[in-house]
Design a protein around this motif. Structure first.
Motif, PDB file in Angstrom:
ATOM      1  N   PRO A 179      15.421  14.174  40.130  1.00 23.96           N
ATOM      2  CA  PRO A 179      15.776  12.958  39.387  1.00 23.96           C
ATOM      3  C   PRO A 179      14.527  12.147  39.060  1.00 23.96           C
ATOM      4  O   PRO A 179      13.604  12.058  39.861  1.00 23.96           O
ATOM      5  N   ALA A 180      14.523  11.544  37.892  1.00 20.24           N
ATOM      6  CA  ALA A 180      13.368  10.778  37.453  1.00 20.24           C
ATOM      7  C   ALA A 180      13.802   9.463  36.826  1.00 20.24           C
ATOM      8  O   ALA A 180      14.884   9.360  36.247  1.00 20.24           O
ATOM      9  N   VAL A 181      12.948   8.479  36.957  1.00 17.50           N
ATOM     10  CA  VAL A 181      13.136   7.187  36.305  1.00 17.50           C
ATOM     11  C   VAL A 181      12.087   7.058  35.208  1.00 17.50           C
ATOM     12  O   VAL A 181      10.892   7.261  35.456  1.00 17.50           O
ATOM     13  N   LEU A 182      12.546   6.744  34.010  1.00 19.30           N
ATOM     14  CA  LEU A 182      11.657   6.532  32.865  1.00 19.30           C
ATOM     15  C   LEU A 182      11.699   5.050  32.509  1.00 19.30           C
ATOM     16  O   LEU A 182      12.679   4.561  31.936  1.00 19.30           O
ATOM     17  N   GLU A 183      10.664   4.343  32.874  1.00 16.29           N
ATOM     18  CA  GLU A 183      10.630   2.911  32.602  1.00 16.29           C
ATOM     19  C   GLU A 183      10.412   2.670  31.112  1.00 16.29           C
ATOM     20  O   GLU A 183       9.652   3.381  30.454  1.00 16.29           O
ATOM     21  N   VAL A 184      11.100   1.661  30.588  1.00 11.78           N
ATOM     22  CA  VAL A 184      11.092   1.443  29.137  1.00 11.78           C
ATOM     23  C   VAL A 184      10.410   0.131  28.737  1.00 11.78           C
ATOM     24  O   VAL A 184      10.570  -0.330  27.618  1.00 11.78           O
ATOM     25  N   ASP A 185       9.635  -0.433  29.651  1.00 13.62           N
ATOM     26  CA  ASP A 185       8.935  -1.675  29.317  1.00 13.62           C
ATOM     27  C   ASP A 185       7.541  -1.421  28.771  1.00 13.62           C
ATOM     28  O   ASP A 185       6.750  -2.339  28.597  1.00 13.62           O
ATOM     29  N   GLN A 186       7.232  -0.159  28.508  1.00 17.80           N
ATOM     30  CA  GLN A 186       5.909   0.195  28.012  1.00 17.80           C
ATOM     31  C   GLN A 186       6.037   1.184  26.852  1.00 17.80           C
ATOM     32  O   GLN A 186       7.066   1.806  26.653  1.00 17.80           O
ATOM     33  N   GLU A 187       4.964   1.286  26.086  1.00 17.95           N
ATOM     34  CA  GLU A 187       4.920   2.263  25.000  1.00 17.95           C
ATOM     35  C   GLU A 187       4.892   3.672  25.590  1.00 17.95           C
ATOM     36  O   GLU A 187       4.355   3.863  26.681  1.00 17.95           O
ATOM     37  N   PRO A 188       5.490   4.643  24.907  1.00 16.47           N
ATOM     38  CA  PRO A 188       6.097   4.566  23.570  1.00 16.47           C
ATOM     39  C   PRO A 188       7.609   4.316  23.575  1.00 16.47           C
ATOM     40  O   PRO A 188       8.220   4.270  22.519  1.00 16.47           O
ATOM     41  N   MET A 189       8.226   4.120  24.751  1.00 15.88           N
ATOM     42  CA  MET A 189       9.677   3.994  24.822  1.00 15.88           C
ATOM     43  C   MET A 189      10.185   2.615  24.423  1.00 15.88           C
ATOM     44  O   MET A 189      11.281   2.477  23.883  1.00 15.88           O
ATOM     45  N   ARG A 190       9.408   1.590  24.674  1.00 18.72           N
ATOM     46  CA  ARG A 190       9.876   0.213  24.620  1.00 18.72           C
ATOM     47  C   ARG A 190      10.594  -0.162  23.329  1.00 18.72           C
ATOM     48  O   ARG A 190      11.629  -0.824  23.343  1.00 18.72           O
ATOM     49  N   ASP A 191      10.066   0.257  22.204  1.00 20.21           N
ATOM     50  CA  ASP A 191      10.577  -0.213  20.913  1.00 20.21           C
ATOM     51  C   ASP A 191      11.622   0.699  20.288  1.00 20.21           C
ATOM     52  O   ASP A 191      12.050   0.466  19.156  1.00 20.21           O
ATOM     53  N   LEU A 192      12.035   1.740  20.986  1.00 20.73           N
ATOM     54  CA  LEU A 192      13.059   2.631  20.436  1.00 20.73           C
ATOM     55  C   LEU A 192      14.430   1.986  20.548  1.00 20.73           C
ATOM     56  O   LEU A 192      14.720   1.231  21.472  1.00 20.73           O
ATOM     57  N   ARG A 193      15.312   2.303  19.612  1.00 19.47           N
ATOM     58  CA  ARG A 193      16.633   1.674  19.561  1.00 19.47           C
ATOM     59  C   ARG A 193      17.621   2.382  20.482  1.00 19.47           C
ATOM     60  O   ARG A 193      17.664   3.622  20.550  1.00 19.47           O
ATOM     61  N   LEU A 194      18.450   1.584  21.141  1.00 17.70           N
ATOM     62  CA  LEU A 194      19.475   2.174  22.005  1.00 17.70           C
ATOM     63  C   LEU A 194      20.460   3.010  21.200  1.00 17.70           C
ATOM     64  O   LEU A 194      20.919   4.055  21.664  1.00 17.70           O
ATOM     65  N   ILE A 195      20.796   2.578  20.006  1.00 18.60           N
ATOM     66  CA  ILE A 195      21.795   3.288  19.206  1.00 18.60           C
ATOM     67  C   ILE A 195      21.367   4.727  18.919  1.00 18.60           C
ATOM     68  O   ILE A 195      22.210   5.611  18.735  1.00 18.60           O
ATOM     69  N   ASP A 196      20.062   4.969  18.910  1.00 19.67           N
ATOM     70  CA  ASP A 196      19.578   6.323  18.667  1.00 19.67           C
ATOM     71  C   ASP A 196      19.674   7.189  19.925  1.00 19.67           C
ATOM     72  O   ASP A 196      19.829   8.405  19.826  1.00 19.67           O
ATOM     73  N   PHE A 197      19.591   6.578  21.079  1.00 24.04           N
ATOM     74  CA  PHE A 197      19.769   7.304  22.331  1.00 24.04           C
ATOM     75  C   PHE A 197      21.242   7.561  22.618  1.00 24.04           C
ATOM     76  O   PHE A 197      21.610   8.586  23.190  1.00 24.04           O
ATOM     77  N   LEU A 198      22.080   6.603  22.240  1.00 26.28           N
ATOM     78  CA  LEU A 198      23.513   6.703  22.531  1.00 26.28           C
ATOM     79  C   LEU A 198      24.288   6.126  21.345  1.00 26.28           C
ATOM     80  O   LEU A 198      24.590   4.933  21.304  1.00 26.28           O
ATOM     81  N   PRO A 199      24.621   6.947  20.358  1.00 28.04           N
ATOM     82  CA  PRO A 199      25.320   6.447  19.167  1.00 28.04           C
ATOM     83  C   PRO A 199      26.606   5.694  19.481  1.00 28.04           C
ATOM     84  O   PRO A 199      26.968   4.770  18.739  1.00 28.04           O
ATOM     85  N   LYS A 200      27.290   6.041  20.571  1.00 24.06           N
ATOM     86  CA  LYS A 200      28.516   5.340  20.927  1.00 24.06           C
ATOM     87  C   LYS A 200      28.266   3.871  21.262  1.00 24.06           C
ATOM     88  O   LYS A 200      29.201   3.066  21.289  1.00 24.06           O
ATOM     89  N   ALA A 201      27.024   3.519  21.487  1.00 20.48           N
ATOM     90  CA  ALA A 201      26.695   2.131  21.814  1.00 20.48           C
ATOM     91  C   ALA A 201      26.863   1.203  20.626  1.00 20.48           C
ATOM     92  O   ALA A 201      26.788  -0.019  20.776  1.00 20.48           O
ATOM     93  N   ARG A 202      27.117   1.771  19.452  1.00 18.95           N
ATOM     94  CA  ARG A 202      27.168   0.929  18.249  1.00 18.95           C
ATOM     95  C   ARG A 202      28.214  -0.167  18.336  1.00 18.95           C
ATOM     96  O   ARG A 202      28.031  -1.260  17.799  1.00 18.95           O
ATOM     97  N   TYR A 203      29.328   0.106  19.018  1.00 17.82           N
ATOM     98  CA  TYR A 203      30.389  -0.897  19.110  1.00 17.82           C
ATOM     99  C   TYR A 203      29.948  -2.085  19.963  1.00 17.82           C
ATOM    100  O   TYR A 203      30.166  -3.240  19.601  1.00 17.82           O
ATOM    101  N   LYS A 204      29.321  -1.804  21.098  1.00 16.27           N
ATOM    102  CA  LYS A 204      28.844  -2.882  21.968  1.00 16.27           C
ATOM    103  C   LYS A 204      27.689  -3.632  21.314  1.00 16.27           C
ATOM    104  O   LYS A 204      27.588  -4.857  21.423  1.00 16.27           O
ATOM    105  N   LEU A 205      26.814  -2.894  20.637  1.00 11.96           N
ATOM    106  CA  LEU A 205      25.701  -3.555  19.967  1.00 11.96           C
ATOM    107  C   LEU A 205      26.189  -4.439  18.835  1.00 11.96           C
ATOM    108  O   LEU A 205      25.660  -5.538  18.608  1.00 11.96           O
TER     109      LEU A 205
END
Length: 365
Positions: free
Chosen positions: A264-290
């Motif tokens: 198991p791994a933790v990928l922290e998202v407070d740094q580049e290159p992950m920080r600025d990526l959109r959640l909707i692209d990681f999880l399209p189902k998130a569109r309703y909550k977003l």
């Protein structure tokens, strides 16, 4: 197709014209918009999950693991984590969404080594507002694992589990309005139980459905009431820097992108290159909550702290055999969803039909 405007007029939704102004409300495939070089950078930055979580407790009151309902992988990981000596040496409190606080005393007795039957243990899960979500065996197994761990711990170091859902009585339910009110106000009790841990100077692991564990966009917070905010947002506003929020990485395409990671791994998202990526692209189902938070382009670095990577994982959309075999319980579930109606009723009817077919049961048992 261009991105959907962040401001969607309610009347556009009501007349079905969203498709004219953008595509984000429509299903689309997940994607990680990173070149191979930056994917490799993310992999290099990843941390062993156990270490990252325990280290996060050094600077935060709450470390949260987002549950993805009907996907066993993440609750199984949490079960393994809390069973390890390193966890109880540092943390002795866990706050969970799965369980009705009406049965808190039964859980306390059980985890302390008391005589509690499997039927009573099941009642905690079956008595919850969204009981269908907690029918997979992994939730009961979670409590069993903590009981076993507590047997090896001295008094004062035993792990306590706090059921965050407000007491609710299904036996007395006759009117759907009672259930709707409880469902609408559920976060109030979540917050009460969690904030008590801070007031008691206790650190706690928290396990909730992932969408309870986001820092809502600042504009949304400004224009809405506290009761509308996700649990993590309420905690962060009241107790700044108190939470470290870990989200499950679930979409197969996203998981495959980082397949060179060791789980198991933790990928922290407070740094580049992950920080600025959109959640909707990681999880399209998130569109309703977003959309509800009026920010379809919300970036992962603003919403939570890290992803939990567990390799390949998937949802299993059939009830466990022992649940389906208990036809009295199936009948009770049917009674409840028939009162509630709507999506919950439709989902249950599909689920029980699929489960009956899987195990060779008939509707009459």
């Amino acid at each position: 197709m261009r991105k959907l405007s962040r401001k969607i007029k309610p009347w556009l939704l009501s007349v079905g014209l969203v498709s004219l102004v953008g595509c984000e409300y429509l299903p689309h495939s997940a994607t990680v918009d990173l070149p191979p070089r930056e994917v490799a950078q993310v992999v290099k930055q990843a941390k062993y999950a156990d270490d990252a979580i325990l280290q996060a407790f050094d600077t935060h009151n709450f470390v949260t693991i987002g549950d993805y309902h009907w996907n066993d992988a993440f609750i199984r990981y949490a079960t393994e984590l809390v069973s390890k000596p390193e966890f109880s040496e540092q943390v002795n409190h866990i706050v969970v969404e799965f369980g009705n606080a009406k049965y808190q005393s039964i859980l306390d007795d059980y985890l302390a080594g008391g005589e509690v039957s499997e039927s009573q243990l099941n009642t905690m899960l079956r008595g919850s507002l969204y009981f269908m979500a907690w029918m997979p065996d992994v939730y009961r197994d979670f409590f069993i694992a903590i009981k076993q761990r507590n047997e090896a711990l001295p008094e004062g170091k035993k792990i306590q589990v706090h059921l965050a859902e407000a007491p609710f009585d299904w036996d007395a339910l006759q009117d759907v309005t009672v259930w709707k009110k409880a469902a609408k106000n559920k976060t109030d009790h979540f917050y009460q139980v969690a904030s008590e841990r801070i007031k008691n100077n206790e650190k706690a692991l928290m396990i909730f459905g992932a969408f309870h564990l986001v820092n809502a966009p600042a504009d949304y917070v400004k224009k809405t009431q506290e009761t509308d905010w996700p649990l993590a947002t309420r905690l962060q506003q009241a107790f700044p820097d108190s939470t470290y929020l870990i989200w499950p990485m679930t979409d197969p395409k996203v998981v495959k992108t980082f397949s060179t990671l060791k789980s198991p791994a933790v990928l922290e998202v407070d740094q580049e290159p992950m920080r600025d990526l959109r959640l909707i692209d990681f999880l399209p189902k998130a569109r309703y909550k977003l959309a509800a938070m009026d920010d379809m382009d919300a970036q992962v670095g603003d919403l939570f702290d890290a992803f939990l990577y567990l390799g390949e994982n998937q949802r299993t959309m059939v009830l466990p055999r022992d649940v389906v075999a208990d036809r009295d319980w199936v009948e009770e579930m049917q009674r409840r969803v028939d009162i509630i109606g709507g999506k919950m009723q439709e989902s249950f009817n599909e689920l029980i039909e699929r489960s009956d077919e899987q195990y060779g049961f008939t509707s009459k048992g």
